[in-house]
Design a protein around this motif. Structure first.
Motif, short mmCIF file in Angstrom:
data_model
loop_
_atom_site.label_atom_id
_atom_site.label_comp_id
_atom_site.label_asym_id
_atom_site.label_seq_id
_atom_site.Cartn_x
_atom_site.Cartn_y
_atom_site.Cartn_z
N GLY A 1 66.01 -3.72 -1.83
CA GLY A 1 65.50 -4.28 -2.87
C GLY A 1 64.28 -5.37 -2.55
O GLY A 1 63.43 -5.22 -3.26
N VAL A 2 64.37 -5.92 -1.63
CA VAL A 2 63.44 -6.83 -1.05
C VAL A 2 61.86 -5.83 -0.89
O VAL A 2 60.85 -6.21 -1.37
CB VAL A 2 63.59 -7.71 0.04
CG1 VAL A 2 62.30 -8.18 0.67
CG2 VAL A 2 64.60 -8.63 -0.16
N GLU B 1 56.72 -3.89 -2.62
CA GLU B 1 55.97 -2.62 -2.92
C GLU B 1 55.31 -2.60 -4.15
O GLU B 1 54.08 -2.42 -4.43
CB GLU B 1 56.61 -1.31 -2.73
CG GLU B 1 55.78 -0.10 -2.49
CD GLU B 1 56.64 1.32 -2.34
OE1 GLU B 1 56.36 2.03 -1.47
OE2 GLU B 1 57.85 1.31 -3.09
N ARG B 2 55.94 -3.28 -5.17
CA ARG B 2 55.38 -3.73 -6.73
C ARG B 2 54.57 -5.06 -6.61
O ARG B 2 54.32 -5.27 -7.86
CB ARG B 2 56.64 -3.55 -7.59
CG ARG B 2 57.58 -2.32 -7.59
CD ARG B 2 58.10 -2.24 -8.88
NE ARG B 2 59.37 -3.17 -8.65
CZ ARG B 2 60.42 -3.24 -8.26
NH1 ARG B 2 60.77 -1.95 -7.66
NH2 ARG B 2 61.34 -4.16 -8.34
N GLY B 3 54.23 -5.48 -5.57
CA GLY B 3 53.73 -6.74 -5.54
C GLY B 3 54.31 -7.99 -6.00
O GLY B 3 53.71 -8.95 -6.27
N GLY C 1 61.76 -5.83 10.33
CA GLY C 1 60.89 -6.02 11.45
C GLY C 1 59.55 -5.09 11.20
O GLY C 1 58.54 -5.23 11.58
N LEU C 2 60.25 -3.82 11.04
CA LEU C 2 59.12 -2.79 10.91
C LEU C 2 58.62 -2.67 9.93
O LEU C 2 57.14 -2.56 9.81
CB LEU C 2 59.90 -1.41 11.06
CG LEU C 2 60.51 -1.07 12.58
CD1 LEU C 2 61.15 0.47 12.49
CD2 LEU C 2 59.40 -0.68 13.52
N LEU C 3 59.13 -3.27 8.75
CA LEU C 3 58.35 -3.26 7.57
C LEU C 3 57.34 -4.47 7.36
O LEU C 3 56.46 -4.09 6.93
CB LEU C 3 59.27 -3.51 6.24
CG LEU C 3 60.12 -2.24 6.07
CD1 LEU C 3 61.43 -2.63 5.01
CD2 LEU C 3 59.36 -1.31 5.36
N LEU D 1 54.02 -4.79 4.74
CA LEU D 1 54.74 -4.75 3.72
C LEU D 1 55.53 -5.96 3.06
O LEU D 1 55.32 -6.47 1.88
CB LEU D 1 55.56 -3.67 3.24
CG LEU D 1 56.35 -3.30 2.10
CD1 LEU D 1 55.20 -2.93 0.73
CD2 LEU D 1 57.33 -2.16 2.11
N VAL D 2 56.35 -6.38 4.03
CA VAL D 2 57.22 -7.59 3.59
C VAL D 2 56.80 -8.65 4.85
O VAL D 2 56.84 -8.30 5.88
CB VAL D 2 58.70 -7.34 3.93
CG1 VAL D 2 59.58 -8.47 3.57
CG2 VAL D 2 59.07 -6.20 3.04
#
Length: 265
Positions: A15-16, A21-23, A43-45, A50-51
């Motif tokens: 969800g996060v 991804e949608r800003g 951690g990878l994201l 991205l996050v």
């Protein structure tokens, strides 16, 4: 306070990630971590941009995994929780080291942790053997073995471990072999990795990606498995998990390969 927070599960992580991804960054509700899988995938994201890592915003309470994250920050090749021995991690090298003493020590620590969690000696040995097979894939297939991390955590009735790298991912790895050059989807590639003998060396090489020992290790256990590469996740849940109940889901993209295995006895 942390007892009242939403548990940080893979569902919450997705969800996060989709929101980011949608800003919609900065909208994460306060959550509390307990399992290590969602933390390492986060951690990878975060590395992919991205996050934001929660340390920048404070939305994620690390709770029982705080010491593991502190150990990770020390950037040592081997670390175990000095007080409980219920968590440990290992960083892979650029090339496999000729001296395997640290890896052996990590395996001993993981096996001890699994037995303390309630698994039999044979089950614990099988799980550690599967971790070793999967760790070797980081060196053989990722082309970025210096980014590899292996970690474990135990609690009563549960043993979990993760492997992650920021390498080329399973699609590019398999496409290096002419036999699999037709693959175009990270989801297809993840499904192929569950097939016996599939690797970038071709089906006639007698080599594979090490998942068969993992399934052997889970033969009498309940397991939750999650594999991530590119923009797909492949999940398997249930008693004596195997290839048949695998489910494929499209997710926000990350670089490399990630595996999370939670075992229950």
């Amino acid at each position: 306070m942390s007892d009242t927070l939403t548990p940080f599960t893979f569902s919450e992580l997705d969800g996060v990630a989709f929101a980011a991804e949608r800003g919609l960054r900065g909208t994460e509700p306060p959550m509390a971590a307990s399992e290590i899988g969602p933390i390492f995938e986060l951690g990878l994201l975060s590395k992919a941009g991205l996050v934001p890592w929660p340390g920048d915003s404070g939305w994620l309470h690390l709770n029982g995994v705080a010491s593991l994250m502190a150990g990770l920050a020390k950037r040592k090749h081997f670390w175990t929780c000095p007080s409980t021995r219920a968590m440990g991690l290992y960083r892979t090298y650029v090339t496999p080291p000729s001296d395997e003493s640290l890896w052996i020590e990590f395996g001993v620590a993981a096996q001890y942790c699994a037995t303390q969690a309630g698994f039999s000696r044979d089950e614990s040995a099988q799980l550690v053997g599967a971790i070793g097979e999967m760790q070797s894939n980081i060196y053989e297939h990722s082309k970025a073995s210096s980014t590899g991390i292996v970690a474990f955590k135990g609690s009563p009735g549960t043993f979990e471990f993760v492997l992650a790298d920021r390498g080329i991912g399973v699609l590019e790895s398999l496409r290096a072999c002419s036999e699999y050059s037709h693959l175009t989807s990270h989801g297809q590639a993840l499904q192929m990795t569950l097939t016996e003998g599939v690797s970038r060396h071709g089906s006639s090489s007698g080599r594979g990606l090490g998942f068969r020992p993992l399934f052997r290790g889970l033969s009498n256990l309940s397991g939750s498995l999650r594999f991530r590469s590119g923009d797909y996740a492949l999940t398997i849940d249930g008693k004596s998990p195997g290839i048949i109940p695998a489910k494929l889901w499209q997710k926000p993209s990350l670089k490399g390969f990630f595996a999370s295995i939670v075992c229950r006895c």
